[in-house]
Write a protein that holds these residues in place. Sequence first.
Motif, PDB file in Angstrom:
ATOM      1  N   HIS A 122      51.959  21.572 -12.400  1.00  0.00           N
ATOM      2  CA  HIS A 122      52.458  20.608 -11.423  1.00  0.00           C
ATOM      3  C   HIS A 122      52.887  19.303 -12.098  1.00  0.00           C
ATOM      4  N   ALA A 123      52.138  18.866 -13.100  1.00  0.00           N
ATOM      5  CA  ALA A 123      52.479  17.613 -13.772  1.00  0.00           C
ATOM      6  C   ALA A 123      53.803  17.726 -14.511  1.00  0.00           C
ATOM      7  N   ARG A 124      54.022  18.850 -15.176  1.00  0.00           N
ATOM      8  CA  ARG A 124      55.300  19.027 -15.875  1.00  0.00           C
ATOM      9  C   ARG A 124      56.458  19.089 -14.881  1.00  0.00           C
ATOM     10  N   ARG A 125      56.240  19.751 -13.752  1.00  0.00           N
ATOM     11  CA  ARG A 125      57.308  19.820 -12.754  1.00  0.00           C
ATOM     12  C   ARG A 125      57.614  18.428 -12.199  1.00  0.00           C
ATOM     13  N   ALA A 126      56.587  17.631 -11.988  1.00  0.00           N
ATOM     14  CA  ALA A 126      56.810  16.267 -11.503  1.00  0.00           C
ATOM     15  C   ALA A 126      57.583  15.439 -12.519  1.00  0.00           C
ATOM     16  N   LEU A 127      57.395  15.734 -13.793  1.00  0.00           N
ATOM     17  CA  LEU A 127      58.108  15.031 -14.854  1.00  0.00           C
ATOM     18  C   LEU A 127      59.525  15.569 -15.059  1.00  0.00           C
ATOM     19  N   GLY A 128      59.841  16.684 -14.408  1.00  0.00           N
ATOM     20  CA  GLY A 128      61.148  17.300 -14.603  1.00  0.00           C
ATOM     21  C   GLY A 128      61.266  18.033 -15.917  1.00  0.00           C
ATOM     22  N   GLU A 129      60.134  18.557 -16.400  1.00  0.00           N
ATOM     23  CA  GLU A 129      60.085  19.168 -17.727  1.00  0.00           C
ATOM     24  C   GLU A 129      59.997  20.686 -17.611  1.00  0.00           C
ATOM     25  N   ALA A 130      60.981  21.373 -18.144  1.00  0.00           N
ATOM     26  CA  ALA A 130      60.963  22.832 -18.154  1.00  0.00           C
ATOM     27  C   ALA A 130      60.093  23.328 -19.312  1.00  0.00           C
ATOM     28  N   TYR A 131      59.352  24.399 -19.053  1.00  0.00           N
ATOM     29  CA  TYR A 131      58.471  24.960 -20.071  1.00  0.00           C
ATOM     30  C   TYR A 131      58.371  26.457 -19.808  1.00  0.00           C
ATOM     31  N   LEU A 132      58.476  27.256 -20.849  1.00  0.00           N
ATOM     32  CA  LEU A 132      58.567  28.701 -20.703  1.00  0.00           C
ATOM     33  C   LEU A 132      57.439  29.285 -19.863  1.00  0.00           C
ATOM     34  N   LEU A 133      56.201  28.907 -20.152  1.00  0.00           N
ATOM     35  CA  LEU A 133      55.089  29.505 -19.426  1.00  0.00           C
ATOM     36  C   LEU A 133      55.065  29.083 -17.962  1.00  0.00           C
ATOM     37  N   ASP A 134      55.597  27.912 -17.659  1.00  0.00           N
ATOM     38  CA  ASP A 134      55.699  27.511 -16.254  1.00  0.00           C
ATOM     39  C   ASP A 134      56.683  28.411 -15.518  1.00  0.00           C
ATOM     40  N   ASP A 135      57.719  28.857 -16.215  1.00  0.00           N
ATOM     41  CA  ASP A 135      58.666  29.761 -15.579  1.00  0.00           C
ATOM     42  C   ASP A 135      58.040  31.134 -15.353  1.00  0.00           C
ATOM     43  N   PHE A 136      57.174  31.581 -16.251  1.00  0.00           N
ATOM     44  CA  PHE A 136      56.422  32.816 -16.000  1.00  0.00           C
ATOM     45  C   PHE A 136      55.536  32.652 -14.764  1.00  0.00           C
ATOM     46  N   THR A 137      54.880  31.497 -14.654  1.00  0.00           N
ATOM     47  CA  THR A 137      54.037  31.225 -13.497  1.00  0.00           C
ATOM     48  C   THR A 137      54.855  31.254 -12.207  1.00  0.00           C
ATOM     49  N   ALA A 138      56.009  30.595 -12.234  1.00  0.00           N
ATOM     50  CA  ALA A 138      56.860  30.541 -11.047  1.00  0.00           C
ATOM     51  C   ALA A 138      57.342  31.929 -10.653  1.00  0.00           C
TER      52      ALA A 138
ATOM     53  N   THR B  86      64.938  37.792  -3.829  1.00  0.00           N
ATOM     54  CA  THR B  86      66.047  36.962  -4.286  1.00  0.00           C
ATOM     55  C   THR B  86      65.522  35.817  -5.150  1.00  0.00           C
ATOM     56  N   GLN B  87      64.426  35.187  -4.707  1.00  0.00           N
ATOM     57  CA  GLN B  87      63.808  34.135  -5.521  1.00  0.00           C
ATOM     58  C   GLN B  87      63.352  34.686  -6.862  1.00  0.00           C
ATOM     59  N   ALA B  88      62.748  35.890  -6.825  1.00  0.00           N
ATOM     60  CA  ALA B  88      62.231  36.495  -8.047  1.00  0.00           C
ATOM     61  C   ALA B  88      63.344  36.731  -9.061  1.00  0.00           C
ATOM     62  N   ARG B  89      64.484  37.199  -8.602  1.00  0.00           N
ATOM     63  CA  ARG B  89      65.589  37.467  -9.522  1.00  0.00           C
ATOM     64  C   ARG B  89      66.088  36.170 -10.169  1.00  0.00           C
ATOM     65  N   VAL B  90      66.185  35.116  -9.380  1.00  0.00           N
ATOM     66  CA  VAL B  90      66.621  33.831  -9.924  1.00  0.00           C
ATOM     67  C   VAL B  90      65.628  33.338 -10.975  1.00  0.00           C
ATOM     68  N   ARG B  91      64.336  33.443 -10.653  1.00  0.00           N
ATOM     69  CA  ARG B  91      63.314  32.943 -11.578  1.00  0.00           C
ATOM     70  C   ARG B  91      63.224  33.804 -12.830  1.00  0.00           C
ATOM     71  N   TRP B  92      63.404  35.121 -12.665  1.00  0.00           N
ATOM     72  CA  TRP B  92      63.379  35.988 -13.837  1.00  0.00           C
ATOM     73  C   TRP B  92      64.552  35.678 -14.763  1.00  0.00           C
TER      74      TRP B  92
ATOM     75  N   VAL C 188      55.853  34.518  -7.070  1.00  0.00           N
ATOM     76  CA  VAL C 188      56.671  35.226  -6.092  1.00  0.00           C
ATOM     77  C   VAL C 188      56.223  36.684  -5.999  1.00  0.00           C
ATOM     78  N   MET C 189      55.875  37.261  -7.130  1.00  0.00           N
ATOM     79  CA  MET C 189      55.378  38.636  -7.107  1.00  0.00           C
ATOM     80  C   MET C 189      54.090  38.751  -6.286  1.00  0.00           C
ATOM     81  N   GLU C 190      53.224  37.755  -6.435  1.00  0.00           N
ATOM     82  CA  GLU C 190      51.997  37.746  -5.641  1.00  0.00           C
ATOM     83  C   GLU C 190      52.314  37.662  -4.149  1.00  0.00           C
ATOM     84  N   ALA C 191      53.330  36.869  -3.811  1.00  0.00           N
ATOM     85  CA  ALA C 191      53.708  36.736  -2.403  1.00  0.00           C
ATOM     86  C   ALA C 191      54.285  38.043  -1.863  1.00  0.00           C
TER      87      ALA C 191
END
Length: 218
Positions: free
Chosen positions: A115-131, A155-161, A135-138
């Motif tokens: 959450h802190a990295r997202r608030a900073l606008g910082e992309a990070y590989l493992l955060d994208d895995f989390t994101a 559709t969200q999953a494909r964009v995030r992948w 969606v898979m959990e949902a």
Amino acid sequence: TLLAGRPFAARAATPSRQAAMARFDVVYIPALFLTGTAARQAPAVPKAQAAMRRLLAEWPERRAALQALWPRDAGWRHALDTSAQALQAAARDAESGDWEAAHNRLEAVRESQFHARRALGEAYLLDDFTAFHEVMEAITASPTPSAERRQALFTQARVRWHRLSSQPIAPATWGLTPTREARLQQAMADEIAALSRLSDALRGSDAAATARAAAALK
């Protein structure tokens, strides 16, 4: 939850920031994974204990390096304070043999920094895995989402992948041996195949087939 209302980060991490965050995660992720495994399988306990000892021993140095990334940002400092508290609590749970509780405590480390990295606008590989995996959990949640909801989530999953799979993964940054790199590449290929199967299932009318295809992505 992590899923609700979160924008994607606006900029990629610089190589130096990426490396500093990765140096923490290469000791954090094994502890997170192995505490979860130890909660289900007693033979994994010694490895979980070793991973926790390494994580706790290296945390002071890793925290200092992480703090230096955004030393004046209150949200980032709060995330690291939350991480420290979670690590201390996880250590107590591990000492008492409550591996499920230790694992759940360690999840707070990932979530606070995410959450802190997202608030900073910082992309990070493992955060994208989390994101992606949230969606898979949902998609595989109980009760089962409606067909329309599953399609929207897919559709969200494909964009995030696409976002995470388009990023280069430097083996040296992540401490990947050739064997581990090959396993990662195979895992990503398996995920692509699973996404394709889910896409096919969503176009059909077999709810059971859709559920099986979705579960393969969880």
